[in-house]
Every structure is written in structure tokens, then in C-alpha cells.
Scaffold this motif. Structure first.
Motif, PDB file in Angstrom:
ATOM      1  N   LEU A  16       0.213 -21.499  31.563  1.00 48.84           N
ATOM      2  CA  LEU A  16      -0.543 -22.501  32.312  1.00 48.84           C
ATOM      3  C   LEU A  16      -2.025 -22.138  32.358  1.00 48.84           C
ATOM      4  CD1 LEU A  16      -0.709 -24.994  34.128  1.00 48.84           C
ATOM      5  CD2 LEU A  16      -0.057 -23.535  36.069  1.00 48.84           C
ATOM      6  N   ALA A  17      -2.323 -20.872  32.670  1.00 54.94           N
ATOM      7  CA  ALA A  17      -3.720 -20.435  32.746  1.00 54.94           C
ATOM      8  C   ALA A  17      -4.409 -20.566  31.397  1.00 54.94           C
ATOM      9  CB  ALA A  17      -3.782 -18.987  33.238  1.00 54.94           C
ATOM     10  N   ALA A  29      -6.683 -22.804  35.994  1.00 52.55           N
ATOM     11  CA  ALA A  29      -6.486 -21.496  35.361  1.00 52.55           C
ATOM     12  C   ALA A  29      -6.587 -20.364  36.377  1.00 52.55           C
ATOM     13  CB  ALA A  29      -7.516 -21.296  34.250  1.00 52.55           C
ATOM     14  N   TRP A  30      -7.611 -20.412  37.230  1.00 48.38           N
ATOM     15  CA  TRP A  30      -7.788 -19.333  38.206  1.00 48.38           C
ATOM     16  C   TRP A  30      -6.657 -19.317  39.231  1.00 48.38           C
ATOM     17  CZ3 TRP A  30     -10.484 -15.673  36.560  1.00 48.38           C
ATOM     18  CH2 TRP A  30     -11.664 -15.861  35.845  1.00 48.38           C
ATOM     19  N   LYS A  31      -6.167 -20.483  39.582  1.00 48.20           N
ATOM     20  CA  LYS A  31      -5.044 -20.543  40.522  1.00 48.20           C
ATOM     21  C   LYS A  31      -3.801 -19.908  39.906  1.00 48.20           C
ATOM     22  CE  LYS A  31      -2.515 -23.697  43.563  1.00 48.20           C
ATOM     23  NZ  LYS A  31      -2.358 -25.109  44.026  1.00 48.20           N
ATOM     24  N   ALA A  32      -3.566 -20.186  38.621  1.00 52.92           N
ATOM     25  CA  ALA A  32      -2.408 -19.602  37.941  1.00 52.92           C
ATOM     26  C   ALA A  32      -2.557 -18.086  37.815  1.00 52.92           C
ATOM     27  CB  ALA A  32      -2.246 -20.231  36.558  1.00 52.92           C
ATOM     28  N   LEU A  33      -3.768 -17.632  37.473  1.00 52.51           N
ATOM     29  CA  LEU A  33      -4.010 -16.188  37.370  1.00 52.51           C
ATOM     30  C   LEU A  33      -3.809 -15.501  38.716  1.00 52.51           C
ATOM     31  CD1 LEU A  33      -7.105 -15.574  35.035  1.00 52.51           C
ATOM     32  CD2 LEU A  33      -4.815 -14.600  34.820  1.00 52.51           C
ATOM     33  N   TYR A  46      -2.999 -13.233  25.806  1.00 55.53           N
ATOM     34  CA  TYR A  46      -3.607 -14.457  25.293  1.00 55.53           C
ATOM     35  C   TYR A  46      -4.363 -15.238  26.369  1.00 55.53           C
ATOM     36  CZ  TYR A  46       0.778 -16.645  26.986  1.00 55.53           C
ATOM     37  OH  TYR A  46       1.843 -17.065  27.749  1.00 55.53           O
ATOM     38  N   VAL A  47      -4.089 -14.956  27.645  1.00 60.69           N
ATOM     39  CA  VAL A  47      -4.854 -15.601  28.714  1.00 60.69           C
ATOM     40  C   VAL A  47      -6.325 -15.210  28.608  1.00 60.69           C
ATOM     41  CG1 VAL A  47      -5.196 -15.808  31.204  1.00 60.69           C
ATOM     42  CG2 VAL A  47      -2.881 -15.690  30.273  1.00 60.69           C
ATOM     43  N   TYR A  48      -6.573 -13.932  28.352  1.00 55.49           N
ATOM     44  CA  TYR A  48      -7.947 -13.453  28.247  1.00 55.49           C
ATOM     45  C   TYR A  48      -8.638 -14.002  27.001  1.00 55.49           C
ATOM     46  CZ  TYR A  48      -6.596 -10.280  31.993  1.00 55.49           C
ATOM     47  OH  TYR A  48      -6.161  -9.767  33.194  1.00 55.49           O
ATOM     48  N   LEU A  49      -7.885 -14.156  25.929  1.00 52.74           N
ATOM     49  CA  LEU A  49      -8.461 -14.739  24.710  1.00 52.74           C
ATOM     50  C   LEU A  49      -8.857 -16.191  24.960  1.00 52.74           C
ATOM     51  CD1 LEU A  49      -6.015 -13.277  22.016  1.00 52.74           C
ATOM     52  CD2 LEU A  49      -8.265 -12.410  22.708  1.00 52.74           C
ATOM     53  N   SER A  50      -8.018 -16.918  25.688  1.00 55.73           N
ATOM     54  CA  SER A  50      -8.342 -18.305  26.024  1.00 55.73           C
ATOM     55  C   SER A  50      -9.550 -18.366  26.953  1.00 55.73           C
ATOM     56  CB  SER A  50      -7.141 -18.990  26.686  1.00 55.73           C
ATOM     57  OG  SER A  50      -6.055 -19.066  25.789  1.00 55.73           O
ATOM     58  N   HIS A  51      -9.628 -17.410  27.874  1.00 53.38           N
ATOM     59  CA  HIS A  51     -10.781 -17.377  28.772  1.00 53.38           C
ATOM     60  C   HIS A  51     -12.065 -17.138  27.993  1.00 53.38           C
ATOM     61  CE1 HIS A  51     -13.636 -15.171  31.490  1.00 53.38           C
ATOM     62  NE2 HIS A  51     -13.452 -16.288  32.166  1.00 53.38           N
ATOM     63  N   MET A  70     -14.701 -13.558  35.508  1.00 51.75           N
ATOM     64  CA  MET A  70     -13.535 -12.710  35.264  1.00 51.75           C
ATOM     65  C   MET A  70     -13.749 -11.316  35.831  1.00 51.75           C
ATOM     66  SD  MET A  70     -10.460 -12.429  34.177  1.00 51.75           S
ATOM     67  CE  MET A  70     -10.134 -13.838  33.096  1.00 51.75           C
ATOM     68  N   PHE A  71     -14.952 -10.781  35.661  1.00 54.36           N
ATOM     69  CA  PHE A  71     -15.230  -9.443  36.188  1.00 54.36           C
ATOM     70  C   PHE A  71     -15.106  -9.424  37.718  1.00 54.36           C
ATOM     71  CE2 PHE A  71     -18.249  -8.621  32.345  1.00 54.36           C
ATOM     72  CZ  PHE A  71     -17.149  -8.593  31.506  1.00 54.36           C
TER      73      PHE A  71
END
Length: 347
Positions: A16-17, A29-33, A46-51, A70-71
Motif C-alpha cells: 500500500l505504501a 503512504a505515510w499512514k501505511a508506513l 521496495y517501499v524505500y525505492l518507491s519513496h 523520511m529522515f
């Protein structure tokens, strides 16, 4: 009607994220994370790659703001990313004018050789400490189920004992150290060695342990070198450890290998939980075993998590074989990345 019998796991939330980032829906995305990390799970790579793809949708200023989101997320949730993940962020940031380097930062000096900055020292003002101590007393000790695991008379006697004998320099979780028996060593040897270690350095030591330990003949060595308070064999000792340490003031340390997770969560406030963990980082000694023997890990001087110093980000990382990145990580990583952005180049 469909009945949901289980909560979504990391695969569903990660998918989802990832999809939300790819489609420009960052709020989703942030809610899912957040749902992933609150469940103490680890997002899929792959979440980070999409981000990162999302970060690169517009210009350099957009990239800078989005990558820093993200940081900041890592700071908020005390996340130590995998080396592979932060390396990908580092390589991408270079394309947008950032200067990056993989470095080693000593936990003793806290100095980054790449940018020259120092990591943030873990300091508390007296007001900050008193505020935290009050919340811990109210929510963890008084507001907990301590009376189900001890009795009011014992707790009152303990408070009187602390008031009459404080301040202590070091509070030791005696039962915890006893159960950390090293190899074939006698049952109380570790506790005795730790007590004598601090005593030889001129420290005033308090040992909290259970009444049944007094039956052991070697316990007299503990009593000769420390103040001792014995609690009932069925009592919970963690609240006593926290109370004694905080009641003695902001300079008192404690020794235990208990991570105090349940007590941190009892604070029920993200900001308070972060402050508690910062206090814990800077006040707790851990006992570590190795092939060569035992060592006492000192409390940290510098903050061991993601942080920003001016226009420099310092991000610790761990190798993929460590699975504690989204749990409670109480080590000072020797692997860091320094990411510094040049505002003139970017704007």
C-alpha cells in the motif's frame, strides 16, 4: 458480511505504501508506513525505492524536502536503517548536489570526519528531567498495576528508605544480574563483580533484589559494598529501579539489561516515550558478554540515532543480518552515513 480475523501484515502495508508513493499519494503512504512500525514490523525494501522515485518527481528543492521527510520519520520512530537502504538514498542524493560519505563515528568523541560536526550530546535541563520524572512516577509507577505485584506498605517503606539514604550514584537491578549467570560462574559472582567495580570507583551503590537472595552465603559481599533493599519475592522490581534512579536526581545511573519496553509504552505519548528513551540511553549501564569475558557498557554520551546538524544528516546503519532495526536497538552503531546538502547547488 466479511469478518476480519487478523490484522494486515508488513507485506500488505508495504504494498500500500509503495503504491501510494508511486501514485503521488504521500498521506496514504505515510499512514501505511506508520502502521508497519507501530506493529514493530519492518517495511519491505521496495517501499524505500518507491519513496525515492516519489522524491525525484520534481526539482531539487522538492527532492530535498521529501527525502528529509523520511529522515524525520526515522527519528520519530528510532529507526536504524539497513546499510543497503541508506546507501541507495546516499547515491541518489549525490545526483542532487549532496556530498555523502560512509564513515565511522566513535561513541566517545562523536565527531564526523566528513563534515566536522559532532553528534548531538544527550543532555537534559533540570526542568526537562523533572517533567519526565513526574510523568514516569505518575503513569508508570503510581498509575501502573504495581499494587497488583507488590503491597502499599512495601512501597511506602521503599520510598522512606530512598529519602533517608539518597542520593545514590548507581542503582543496580540485582535480580537481573543474578539471572545473567556467566558460564559456570557462581550464582552471585556477576552481581558481586559489578558492585565492587562501582565501589572501587568511589560510587555510592544501591542494590535492589529479592529477599530470597539473602539466604545465599556470598550475598554478604554485596551487603559490605552497597546499600541493599530487599523486596518481596513476588514483587515487580522494574518500577522500584526506575523510582530509585529518578528520585535520586538526574545524575544517578542504573545497571540492568532490561530494556524497560513496557514502562516506556505506559507513558502513552510519543514525545514522552522519545524523552524516556533518551534518558535511558544516557543513564543505563548494560552488561555484555563476549568470548573474552564480561564488560560494562557505559551509557551513551551522544545520541545514537538519526539526527541533523545544520545542513548535515548523520544516519547510523546496520547490516542486513541484524533484525533489530525497528525494535529496540540499544547499541551505538559504528557505521554511519554523513549526507550534506549544498544549498547553492540545489537552489
Amino acid at each position: 458480511m466479511v469478518k476480519i480475523t487478523s490484522s494486515p501484515g508488513t507485506s500488505i502495508y508495504s504494498a500500500l505504501a509503495s503504491a501510494a508513493f508511486r501514485n503521488g499519494k504521500p498521506d496514504i503512504a505515510w499512514k501505511a508506513l506508520t502502521n508497519i512500525v507501530l506493529r514493530k514490523l519492518i517495511p519491505k525494501e521496495y517501499v524505500y525505492l518507491s519513496h525515492l522515485q516519489y522524491c525525484q518527481l520534481e526539482d531539487a528543492k522538492f527532492f530535498n524536502n521529501r527525502i528529509e521527510e523520511m529522515f524525520h520519520f526515522w527519528i520519530k520512530h528510532s529507526i536504524i536503517p539497513y546499510d543497503k537502504i541508506i546507501r541507495t538514498y546516499s547515491n541518489t542524493a549525490i545526483k542532487y548536489g549532496w556530498s555523502t560519505d560512509r564513515i565511522t563515528i566513535s561513541k566517545k568523541t562523536g565527531n564526523c570526519k566528513h563534515c566536522g560536526y559532532f553528534l548531538s550530546k544527550m543532555t537534559f535541563s533540570e526542568d526537562e528531567f523533572q517533567e519526565l520524572a513526574k510523568f514516569v512516577m505518575d503513569r508508570v509507577i503510581i498509575g501502573s498495576d504495581i499494587y497488583n505485584k507488590t503491597n502499599p506498605k512495601e512501597l511506602l517503606n521503599f520510598k522512606t528508605f530512598i529519602e533517608n539514604n539518597k542520593p545514590f550514584d548507581v542503582v543496580i537491578d540485582g535480580l537481573n544480574l543474578t539471572y545473567m549467570k556467566y558460564k559456570s560462574a557462581p550464582k552471585l559472582l556477576l552481581l558481586i563483580n559489578v558492585v565492587e567495580h562501582f565501589k572501587s570507583r568511589g560510587k555510592k551503590v544501591l542494590v535492589l533484589t529479592r529477599k530470597h537472595q539473602r539466604k545465599l552465603s556470598e550475598f554478604k559481599r554485596v551487603e559490605r559494598n552497597a546499600f541493599v533493599f530487599l523486596i518481596d519475592n513476588l514483587s515487580a522490581d522494574d518500577p522500584y529501579i526506575l523510582y530509585a534512579t529518578m528520585a535520586c536526581g538526574m545524575n544517578t545511573m542504573f545497571v540492568s539489561s532490561d530494556l524497560m519496553r513496557q514502562h516506556k509504552y505506559s507513558l502513552q505519548d510519543a514525545d514522552l516515550q522519545q524523552k524516556f528513551k533518551k534518558w535511558q540511553f544516557s543513564h543505563q549501564y548494560f552488561i555484555k558478554f563476549s568470548a573474552t569475558g564480561i564488560r560494562i557498557q557505559d551509557p551513551f554520551i551522544y545520541l545514537p540515532i538519526v539526527q541533523k546538524n545544520d545542513n548535515c544528516w548523520h544516519i547510523p546503519c546496520v547490516t542486513e543480518d541484524l533484525r533489530e532495526t525497528l525494535k529496540e536497538f540499544y547499541e551505538f552503531s559504528d557505521k554511519w552515513y554523513c549526507l550534506k546538502y549544498n544549498e547553492k547547488k540545489m537552489y
